[in-house]
Design a protein around this motif. Structure first.
Motif, PDB file in Angstrom:
ATOM      1  N   TYR A 159       0.858  -1.189   0.000  1.00 59.94           N
ATOM      2  CA  TYR A 159       0.000   0.000   0.000  1.00 59.94           C
ATOM      3  C   TYR A 159       0.894   1.238   0.000  1.00 59.94           C
ATOM      4  CZ  TYR A 159      -4.136  -2.787   0.956  1.00 59.94           C
ATOM      5  OH  TYR A 159      -5.166  -3.682   0.855  1.00 59.94           O
ATOM      6  N   TYR A 193      -0.539 -10.002  -0.342  1.00 63.41           N
ATOM      7  CA  TYR A 193       0.551  -9.589   0.554  1.00 63.41           C
ATOM      8  C   TYR A 193       0.461 -10.330   1.870  1.00 63.41           C
ATOM      9  CZ  TYR A 193      -3.189  -6.606   2.373  1.00 63.41           C
ATOM     10  OH  TYR A 193      -4.370  -6.150   2.883  1.00 63.41           O
ATOM     11  N   ARG A 214      -2.685 -12.656   2.541  1.00 56.26           N
ATOM     12  CA  ARG A 214      -4.008 -12.300   2.034  1.00 56.26           C
ATOM     13  C   ARG A 214      -3.978 -12.406   0.516  1.00 56.26           C
ATOM     14  NH1 ARG A 214      -7.874  -8.163   3.319  1.00 56.26           N
ATOM     15  NH2 ARG A 214      -9.044 -10.093   3.031  1.00 56.26           N
ATOM     16  N   HIS A 217      -6.447  -8.229  -3.607  1.00 58.99           N
ATOM     17  CA  HIS A 217      -7.805  -7.682  -3.543  1.00 58.99           C
ATOM     18  C   HIS A 217      -7.800  -6.185  -3.742  1.00 58.99           C
ATOM     19  CE1 HIS A 217      -6.101  -7.622   0.528  1.00 58.99           C
ATOM     20  NE2 HIS A 217      -6.738  -6.479   0.664  1.00 58.99           N
ATOM     21  N   HIS A 219      -9.949  -2.923  -2.403  1.00 53.61           N
ATOM     22  CA  HIS A 219     -10.960  -2.446  -1.446  1.00 53.61           C
ATOM     23  C   HIS A 219     -11.879  -1.443  -2.116  1.00 53.61           C
ATOM     24  CE1 HIS A 219      -9.085  -4.079   2.223  1.00 53.61           C
ATOM     25  NE2 HIS A 219      -7.921  -3.808   1.652  1.00 53.61           N
TER      26      HIS A 219
HETATM   27 FE   FE2 Z   1      -6.106  -4.931   1.995  1.00 53.83          FE
END
Ligand code: FE2
Length: 301
Positions: A159, A193, A214, A217, A219
């Motif tokens: 991120y 990640y 995870r 994806h 969001h």
């Molecule tokens: Fe996330």
């Protein structure tokens, strides 16, 4: 007074807490004590294990900073965040509204605004994809002027808060639907990640021989005047961890597979996904479906 034994101690605690004026606090604490005591009896918790648990929770607290929330991570990896989310969904989700997913710790307010079909990748580079479709109401009509907020990792699985100077926003933004409720977002194909593994939660995950990943994806947070805010995410179906998300966020209805040549895509040459989001009218008692909050806000509270 009567001597306490391993069963009557539970009743003694509950009796003492019975003076709690707030009925919900009384109910929650009574149930907590009952279950906590039953758990300790069931596993025959030893003094050394009790001390180990105290040390673990202390370390979880000490690992929290304004931009890292180890307690939410613990809740996520225990499936508690998802459970709360599922219960809230069951109580408040209307009809065939889109399923919700966790907000996660990387949402930021006031992300940049983009026009129809523009790219949220202002710094990061990588293979592109397009997400487009409509925001629909319960009657299947397009909702005009809805806000579609999106945030995701870049093609390296980071991120913006992790990859850049925290003042730089990238791989996130806000779109507005047009008069027919249409939206289109150009972005990079996100990478899955690992959750942060350098704290006590990571230590626990390793002791359990879990992978800590995870699946990739994107969001999404969708809002419109008079409608219940929808917090969800789209998951990339080809990710190796799609069936073993370490925080249990995936639902079948949220899995997508970008492909070239999708009809209606603003750029059919780029792998695209058509996804229509369904939102429901806000009921008077409605609260936001945001589970897993912005850690900077928690720190400020
Ligand atoms: Fe996330």
């Amino acid at each position: 007074m009567a001597d306490l034994d391993q069963n009557t101690v539970t009743d003694a605690v509950i009796a003492q807490m019975a003076s709690t004026p707030d009925p919900r606090l009384r109910e929650v604490m009574e149930s907590l004590v009952r279950h906590l005591h039953a758990f300790a009896r069931e596993v025959k918790l030893t003094p050394a294990e009790w001390l180990g648990a105290i040390a673990f929770l202390t370390k979880v607290g000490q690992t929290c900073t304004p931009i890292r929330q180890e307690f939410i991570l613990l809740s996520d990896t225990l499936g508690l965040s998802r459970l709360v989310n599922l219960m809230d969904d069951k109580a408040n989700r209307v009809g065939d509204a889109t399923e919700t997913s966790l907000l996660g710790p990387f949402y930021r307010e006031a992300s940049p605004r983009f026009g129809y079909g523009e790219s949220i990748a202002t710094h990061a580079k990588g293979p592109e994809m397009v997400i487009f479709g409509q925001v629909l109401n319960e009657a299947g009509e397009g909702v005009p002027n809805a806000i579609v907020e999106v945030w995701q990792t870049d093609a390296d699985g980071a991120y913006d808060l992790q990859a850049n100077d925290p003042d730089v926003m990238d791989m996130r933004g806000q779109f507005r639907t047009d008069a027919e409720g249409r939206y289109a977002i150009r972005t990079l194909i996100p990478l899955g990640y690992s959750i942060p593994m350098d704290g006590p939660v990571g230590d626990l995950i390793r002791q359990q021989a879990r992978h800590g990943f995870r699946p990739a994806h994107i969001h999404m947070l969708i809002g419109a005047e008079g409608y219940r805010e929808l917090v969800t995410a789209l998951y990339l179906g080809d990710d190796d961890h799609i069936d073993s998300d370490t925080v249990f966020g995936v639902s079948e209805s949220l899995i997508v597979r970008p492909q070239p040549g999708v009809e209606g895509s603003p750029d059919p040459g780029v792998p695209s996904v058509r996804y229509d989001f369904r939102i429901a009218r806000r009921a008077p008692h409605d609260t936001s479906g945001r589970v897993g909050a912005d850690p900077s806000k928690i720190a400020a509270e």
